[in-house]
Scaffold this motif. Structure first.
Motif, mmCIF file in Angstrom:
data_model
loop_
_atom_site.group_PDB
_atom_site.id
_atom_site.type_symbol
_atom_site.label_atom_id
_atom_site.label_comp_id
_atom_site.label_asym_id
_atom_site.label_seq_id
_atom_site.Cartn_x
_atom_site.Cartn_y
_atom_site.Cartn_z
ATOM 1 N N ASN A 122 0.562 -0.915 -13.671
ATOM 2 C CA ASN A 122 1.559 -1.860 -13.195
ATOM 3 C C ASN A 122 2.901 -1.164 -13.042
ATOM 4 N N TRP A 123 3.687 -1.684 -12.126
ATOM 5 C CA TRP A 123 5.042 -1.189 -11.876
ATOM 6 C C TRP A 123 5.880 -2.360 -11.406
ATOM 7 N N THR A 124 7.120 -2.426 -11.898
ATOM 8 C CA THR A 124 8.073 -3.447 -11.485
ATOM 9 C C THR A 124 9.337 -2.750 -11.004
ATOM 10 N N ALA A 125 9.976 -3.322 -9.998
ATOM 11 C CA ALA A 125 11.207 -2.746 -9.458
ATOM 12 C C ALA A 125 12.181 -2.452 -10.593
ATOM 13 N N ALA A 167 12.710 -6.698 3.590
ATOM 14 C CA ALA A 167 11.598 -6.925 2.664
ATOM 15 C C ALA A 167 11.573 -5.826 1.601
ATOM 16 N N ARG A 168 11.217 -6.223 0.389
ATOM 17 C CA ARG A 168 11.263 -5.306 -0.754
ATOM 18 C C ARG A 168 10.057 -5.555 -1.653
ATOM 19 N N VAL A 169 9.357 -4.497 -2.012
ATOM 20 C CA VAL A 169 8.252 -4.615 -2.960
ATOM 21 C C VAL A 169 8.827 -4.711 -4.364
ATOM 22 N N ILE A 170 8.521 -5.785 -5.069
ATOM 23 C CA ILE A 170 9.082 -5.949 -6.419
ATOM 24 C C ILE A 170 8.081 -5.577 -7.504
ATOM 25 N N CYS A 171 6.791 -5.503 -7.180
ATOM 26 C CA CYS A 171 5.819 -5.081 -8.186
ATOM 27 C C CYS A 171 4.491 -4.734 -7.514
ATOM 28 N N VAL A 172 3.731 -3.849 -8.155
ATOM 29 C CA VAL A 172 2.372 -3.522 -7.739
ATOM 30 C C VAL A 172 1.506 -3.416 -8.987
ATOM 31 N N SER A 173 0.195 -3.596 -8.823
ATOM 32 C CA SER A 173 -0.718 -3.529 -9.964
ATOM 33 C C SER A 173 -2.134 -3.297 -9.471
ATOM 34 N N THR A 174 -2.987 -2.811 -10.359
ATOM 35 C CA THR A 174 -4.414 -2.674 -10.081
ATOM 36 C C THR A 174 -5.180 -3.186 -11.288
ATOM 37 N N ASP A 205 1.803 9.532 -6.082
ATOM 38 C CA ASP A 205 1.931 10.833 -5.415
ATOM 39 C C ASP A 205 0.940 10.963 -4.267
ATOM 40 N N ASP A 206 1.024 9.988 -3.361
ATOM 41 C CA ASP A 206 0.124 9.964 -2.198
ATOM 42 C C ASP A 206 -1.343 9.984 -2.620
ATOM 43 N N ILE A 218 0.834 -1.206 0.000
ATOM 44 C CA ILE A 218 0.000 0.000 0.000
ATOM 45 C C ILE A 218 0.869 1.257 0.000
ATOM 46 N N GLU A 219 1.938 1.252 0.780
ATOM 47 C CA GLU A 219 2.828 2.412 0.815
ATOM 48 C C GLU A 219 3.512 2.629 -0.528
ATOM 49 N N LYS A 220 3.935 1.552 -1.187
ATOM 50 C CA LYS A 220 4.579 1.689 -2.497
ATOM 51 C C LYS A 220 3.596 2.257 -3.516
#
Length: 673
Positions: free
Chosen positions: A574-577, A344-351, A318-319, A310-312
């Motif tokens: 989508n976003w990937t590290a 711990a590391r976030v490697i990807c996020v998506s909706t 932009d918040d 959620i933080e990533k």
């Protein structure tokens, strides 16, 4: 002026005064001394004069709380004070009430709240309803929308009894008035003290402790200071982070308000330092995974994974001020590289919640057919793994060492380093079998016109082209409002990943299958339904080489995600590290906003794999030649294809339906035009 005229004038003045007082107090109901019936006579109001009465403005009738409901069913009940404990600044009262010859006790920080808790337990002892709508109707509630367990737009109402205005939800020991609207759970979470094997062997288990985590920690370590660290999110979805230091160890907690974040931090400290575990109702307890190498409680892991994703996402949008922050479902993958979560590391996020229509499918692998968040997150995770494989081809020894992969013992492939694990977070239970039966148990089958019952549990289901809901695989394409069915549900796909791995067929040329160590649901988590959907319904699948049935840790989070308001957007991000920012994909076409192929489409991933295959074939002594098409490359992964057929057969043998396959023409394309 005559005496009669003076009386009339005085009465008119009094009427004006009363009228003004009524206006000030919200209508006629504001009179201190309302006129009695029949008082409108000639003496009081001569010449037929009648004062105007103001009708009270209509408004919503507040639902009745448990005390009011119980009093209507069983009038005249007597409540008694059983005990009072705790310090002066944080007392705990226990009230009791006898109903139908059975004694019910409730606890709370005030006698009023303790009575409410006791009344709720009494009501639940003899009030049962087959579904949420009947419960609301019987108990005086009015749900805002009809609950649809198959739809991404479903609004699940948990409120059965309306609490006092100041009463706290049982899962929120630090409630503030801004959090009103959350309901009590049937069994309020409480801490239990587990017996120590050496000192308490054979002794009965300690009783439940009714105090909240901050109270318990304050008794164990008085004088601790909590520090506010950060605040993020929009007004309807705030997230606060609070820290506390105990004996040189720092713990953090997050929640929708500062008090809840403070409680989470105290929970983390109690779990880590004093081995006090949160006792939850059975359907909410995490389903543990054998051999999970992280040395921390499952709930702490789940809450940490959720918070990081959620933080990533908040950082990338932009918040949450970006127009692309709108979402119904958020997913992400967190990688851990040690026994704790410090690294711990976030490697990807998506909706995303949609699938493309049949008119937009691509035979060249240029469109994302399924834009559901967890499916997109899995593709983004594969893209991350490709970048880690590319590090193995680097000429820089330091870069090679940063890769999560290392050479296998036989030198014929790569494997993950021993302490690397992946954890999938989804903000709601995946669509299909895991979601359709959550959070309520329903006993009405399909033939009765209600929601699916026990006979439908475990069935394979397919998504609709619009992404709104799922239907069993046995339904014909034209039988569901004429919309073409396109892809298997997320529950079904994730069950498949738990046998074949989430890395896909092509990566098995380089590595053994890779599995998620845990799956965390942000809302609508039900242990029985999620574990059945993920692996129990195919427990008879036969292991084949490195392919086995993975049983990940399954858990909800302490502070369930609130429903995201508004209609589901028609885009997926989508976003990937390693990426500079989000990619926005039109979920109705499967391509970006300019009509270009997504960086996660099959063609793009196949191109990266082809380069890796050329570079790693000699290093890893891969015996197969270079495939000429995507379909040929997939078929060359022979063991993977055998394991996939074993999964399909496991569903068939269990009577759960046949897996819907893609048209073969969609995979016959080369990596480069």
């Amino acid at each position: 002026m005559s005496s009669r005229g003076a009386d009339i004038k005085e009465n008119q003045n009094l009427d004006q005064v009363f009228s003004k007082q009524a206006d000030a107090n919200g209508g006629a109901g504001g009179r201190k001394r309302p006129l009695e019936e029949g008082s409108n006579n000639r003496r009081s109001h001569p010449h037929g004069y009648k004062p105007k009465t103001r009708k009270k403005a209509p408004g919503l009738v507040a639902p009745k709380n448990a005390l009011m409901q119980l009093n209507e069913i069983k009038p005249g009940l007597q409540y008694g004070l059983r005990s009072q404990s705790g310090p002066v600044h944080a007392p705990v009262f226990v009230m009791s009430v006898e109903v139908n010859g059975q004694l019910f006790e409730g606890s709370g920080p005030t006698k009023k709240k303790a009575k409410l808790n006791a009344a709720e337990k009494a009501l639940r002892s003899f009030v049962q309803f087959p579904n949420a709508s009947e419960a609301h109707a019987a108990m005086g509630g009015t749900p805002s929308v009809l609950t649809d367990f198959t739809s991404d737009r479903a609004d699940f109402s948990h409120v059965l009894f309306n609490a006092f205005e100041t009463s706290a939800p049982a899962d929120d020991p630090f409630y503030s008035p801004a959090d009103s609207g959350f309901s009590f759970e049937p069994d309020p979470p409480q801490f239990s003290f587990p017996p120590r094997p050496s000192a308490l062997a054979g002794a009965p288990a300690s009783p439940r402790h009714p105090k909240n985590p901050v109270m318990i920690l304050n008794e164990l370590r008085p004088g601790l200071k909590y520090h506010f660290l950060s605040e993020s999110g929009q007004s309807h979805a705030k997230n606060f982070v609070v820290s506390l230091t105990v004996e040189a160890r720092t713990f953090q907690g997050s929640g929708r308000n500062k008090r809840l974040a403070k409680a989470r931090a105290a929970q983390a400290a109690l779990s880590a330092m004093f081995h006090l575990q949160l006792d939850q109702e059975p359907s909410r307890r995490p389903v543990t995974r054998e051999g999970l190498q992280l040395h921390l409680p499952p709930q702490v892991l789940a809450d940490t994974v959720s918070r990081l994703v959620i933080e990533k996402f908040s950082e990338l949008t932009d918040d949450l001020t970006s127009p692309h922050a709108r979402r119904k479902v958020l997913a992400g993958v967190v990688m851990t590289t040690g026994p704790g979560v410090k690294e711990a590391r976030v490697i990807c996020v998506s909706t995303g919640t949609k699938c493309i229509g049949g008119d937009h499918t691509s035979d060249g692998g240029l469109a994302l057919n399924d834009c559901h968040a967890e499916v997109v997150a899995r593709r983004a995770a594969i893209r991350f793994l490709y970048s880690q494989l590319e590090l193995r081809l680097s000429g820089d020894a330091d870069e090679r060492r940063t890769s999560v992969f290392t050479e296998s013992e036989d030198g014929r492939g790569l494997r993950l380093k021993g302490d690397v694990q992946f954890h999938l977070y989804v903000s709601t239970s995946p669509c299909g079998d895991a979601r359709i039966f959550s959070p309520h148990e329903v006993g009405v089958d399909d033939e009765g016109g209600g929601r699916p019952g026990r006979t439908a549990r475990g069935q394979l289901r397919t998504k609709m082209a619009s992404g709104e809901g799922t239907v069993p695989v046995g339904c014909s394409d034209g039988g569901v409002e004429g919309q073409r069915l396109l892809a298997m549900s997320c529950s079904d796909k994730m069950a498949r990943w738990n046998v074949l791995g989430f890395q896909g067929s092509l990566m098995t040329f380089f590595t053994p299958p890779l599995y998620f160590s845990s799956v965390v649901a942000g809302s609508l988590y039900h242990a029985e339904h999620l574990s059945r959907a993920m692996y129990r319904r195919i427990s008879a699948v036969e292991p084949l080489g490195a392919f086995v049935l993975n049983r990940p840790l399954l858990s909800g989070i302490s502070n369930a995600e609130a429903r995201q308001p508004g209609k589901a957007p028609h885009f997926s991000v989508n976003w990937t590290a390693g990426d500079e920012g989000l990619e926005v994909v039109d979920a109705t076409t499967g391509k970006d906003e300019l009509g270009r192929p997504s960086r996660l489409c099959q063609r793009q991933l196949y191109r990266r794999w082809s380069r890796l295959h050329c570079g790693l074939s000699s290093v890893l002594r891969i015996g197969t030649g270079t495939p000429s098409s995507y379909h040929e490359a997939k078929q060359a992964a022979v063991e993977y294809q055998r394991a996939k057929q074993a999964v399909f057969m496991a569903f068939l043998r269990a009577g759960l339906g046949a897996w819907r396959k893609k048209p073969p023409g969609q995979e016959h394309f080369a990596p480069f035009p």
